[in-house]
Design an enzyme around this catalytic site. Structure first.
Site, short mmCIF file in Angstrom:
data_model
loop_
_atom_site.label_atom_id
_atom_site.label_comp_id
_atom_site.label_asym_id
_atom_site.label_seq_id
_atom_site.Cartn_x
_atom_site.Cartn_y
_atom_site.Cartn_z
N ALA A 150 0.82 -1.22 0.00
CA ALA A 150 0.00 0.00 0.00
C ALA A 150 0.85 1.26 0.00
CB ALA A 150 -0.95 0.00 1.18
N THR A 151 2.06 1.20 0.54
CA THR A 151 2.93 2.40 0.50
C THR A 151 3.19 2.78 -0.95
OG1 THR A 151 3.97 1.82 2.60
CG2 THR A 151 5.19 3.33 1.18
N ASN A 173 -5.71 3.34 10.58
CA ASN A 173 -4.89 2.23 11.08
C ASN A 173 -4.73 2.23 12.59
OD1 ASN A 173 -3.37 4.55 9.98
ND2 ASN A 173 -1.62 3.59 10.97
N GLN A 188 -6.18 -0.88 5.46
CA GLN A 188 -6.70 -1.47 6.69
C GLN A 188 -8.09 -2.10 6.51
OE1 GLN A 188 -5.51 -1.91 9.82
NE2 GLN A 188 -3.51 -1.03 9.39
N ALA A 206 -1.56 -6.83 0.68
CA ALA A 206 -1.92 -8.23 0.95
C ALA A 206 -1.74 -8.61 2.41
CB ALA A 206 -1.06 -9.15 0.07
N HIS A 207 -0.72 -8.03 3.06
CA HIS A 207 -0.36 -8.56 4.38
C HIS A 207 -1.29 -8.16 5.51
CE1 HIS A 207 1.69 -5.08 6.50
NE2 HIS A 207 1.83 -4.64 5.27
N THR A 259 9.72 -7.18 -12.77
CA THR A 259 9.28 -8.57 -12.93
C THR A 259 8.25 -8.92 -11.86
OG1 THR A 259 11.41 -9.18 -13.84
CG2 THR A 259 10.09 -10.98 -12.90
N CYS A 271 3.87 1.17 12.38
CA CYS A 271 4.81 1.60 11.36
C CYS A 271 5.65 2.78 11.82
CB CYS A 271 4.08 1.96 10.07
SG CYS A 271 2.91 0.71 9.58
C1 PLP Z 1 -3.66 2.81 6.34
C2 PLP Z 1 -2.38 2.25 5.85
N1 PLP Z 1 -1.87 2.68 4.68
C3 PLP Z 1 -0.71 2.20 4.19
C4 PLP Z 1 0.02 1.26 4.88
C5 PLP Z 1 1.30 0.75 4.29
O1 PLP Z 1 1.08 -0.51 3.74
P1 PLP Z 1 2.29 -1.48 3.29
O2 PLP Z 1 2.82 -2.05 4.54
O3 PLP Z 1 1.63 -2.49 2.41
O4 PLP Z 1 3.26 -0.64 2.54
C6 PLP Z 1 -0.46 0.78 6.09
C7 PLP Z 1 0.33 -0.20 6.88
O5 PLP Z 1 0.39 -0.15 8.08
C8 PLP Z 1 -1.68 1.28 6.59
O6 PLP Z 1 -2.18 0.86 7.74
#
Ligand code: PLP
Length: 387
Positions: A74-75, A158, A186, A207-208, A246, A331
């Site tokens: 997601a980042t 989050n 989330q 995915a995680h 890839t 994070c």
């Molecule tokens: C709301 C939100 N956006 C983005 C992210 C980042 O996701 P990723 O770990 O897949 O880069 C997170 C991860 O904690 C999140 O909670």
């Protein structure tokens, strides 16, 4: 003794069925090839697996598979959506452009916005949440300007678990040309994600957070009308030029399998999580001087963020040896600053420091919740000198 894992909002363990599907995509006997290899059957088979995963991920959010672009998480999806949309808009604009987001977004949204401010002088409005952590559609309507090119808000916060009314915001944006980006990292496995109902142009997934592997995600990019986006990673032109590199067959197969499981068992998982989370909140309230951070009626079933008065948050966390939870956002937990999200909803430094995020998931057991209630009650009373 292994602590009870109540940090599903930071990451979820991979579902065993997902791990098995991934393991089949690694070795010579398995589906290991480069999905972009067009000249042999190994490559074709890998491509088929990746396209199946694309359908599975599209299905869980009511999208068309052609609207899914693979990323590393997601980042990266947020970076592509935000920087990509604004850079494309800047090429067309005759003057400055404006973006709307909120003060309680994840850093993966706040930092790209800050970068755009610095790099191009983009004007960014950071909406402030109310005391319950809610951002209202009316706030978005009030902040819109003629030169607003993007609105970026998260589906589920989050830290707090508060749920934004993404459909109402999507509806009001129908009469404005700004693109609508939802960070739904989330939401996977916790809420029904429906990109049609949200009327979103761009949606970030990871995915995680939904029992898939780390290091893989997706960006939904609407096809009709398709938003203009500038690629942020250049290379071999993979993913229709939006994201070169890839494709990692095993990661994508894992994401697809995890998404299919979510499609099959979301309701069941929601009922399970909500029952455990509500029991946890009931048990913790009995300690006294415990405050819910977030809106009790607008929470994802997974989250519970609480502050304990008269307790130092860092000492509390360090003393809870039998429970794995997070203080502030996982994070950003390398820093000892009080959570900027808890500060933004008006919590004092002391209560913001004493905020703990409990988050339950598919594999959490009822007896684990009882153990956590017992342990947190014991430690909080001890630290308060009430024991
Ligand atoms: C709301 C939100 N956006 C983005 C992210 C980042 O996701 P990723 O770990 O897949 O880069 C997170 C991860 O904690 C999140 O909670």
């Amino acid at each position: 003794m292994t602590p009870v894992y109540l940090d599903y909002a930071a990451t979820s363990p991979v579902d065993p069925a997902v791990a098995a599907a991934m393991a089949d995509c690694l070795t010579l006997e398995g589906n290991f090839a480069n999905p972009a290899s067009r000249s042999h059957r190994f490559g074709w088979k890998a491509e088929q697996a990746v396209e199946k995963a694309r359908r599975q991920v599209a299905d869980v959010i009511q999208a068309d598979p052609r609207e899914i672009i693979w990323t590393s998480g997601a980042t990266e999806s947020n970076n592509l959506a935000i920087k990509g949309a604004v850079e494309a808009a800047l090429e067309q604009a005759s003057g400055p452009v404006h973006v709307i987001t909120s003060a309680i977004e994840h850093k993966a949204v706040l930092d790209p916005c800050a970068w755009l401010q610095q790099r191009y002088g983009v004007e960014v409005t950071y909406l402030s949440p109310d005391a319950d952590g809610m951002i209202s559609p009316q706030q978005v309507a009030d902040a819109l300007q003629d030169n607003t090119v993007l609105v970026s808000l998260m589906a589920v916060n989050n830290e707090l678990g508060t749920v934004t009314d993404s459909a109402a915001i999507g509806e009001l944006l129908q009469s404005h040309p700004a693109l609508w980006h939802v960070d739904a990292a989330q939401a996977l496995g916790k809420l029904d994600i429906n990109v049609q109902q949200w009327q979103a142009d761009l949606v970030s997934l990871s995915a995680h957070k939904g029992y898939g592997p780390k290091g893989v995600g997706a960006l939904f990019i609407r096809r009709e009308p398709q938003p203009a986006l500038r690629a942020q990673i250049h290379g071999g032109g993979h993913e229709r030029g939006f994201r070169s590199g890839t494709l990692a067959t095993h990661q994508l197969v894992g994401f697809g399998a995890a998404a299919e499981l979510v499609s099959q068992r979301l309701q069941q998982d929601q009922i399970h999580m909500r029952a455990l989370r509500d029991r946890l909140w009931q048990g913790l309230q009995e300690i006294g001087e415990v405050y819910l951070n977030g809106h009790v009626d607008h929470l994802s079933p997974c989250h519970l963020n609480v502050s304990f008065d008269r307790v130092d948050g860092e000492i509390l966390l360090a003393s809870l040896a039998k429970v794995a939870v997070s203080s502030g956002s996982a994070c950003t937990s390398a820093s000892v600053e009080p959570s900027y999200v808890l500060k933004a909803i008006g919590r004092s430094d002391a209560l913001a420091h004493a905020g703990l995020r409990f988050s339950v998931g598919r594999f959490t057991q009822a007896d684990e919740i009882e153990l956590v209630i017992e342990e947190v009650s014991r430690v909080v009373r001890l630290l308060r000198g009430d024991a």
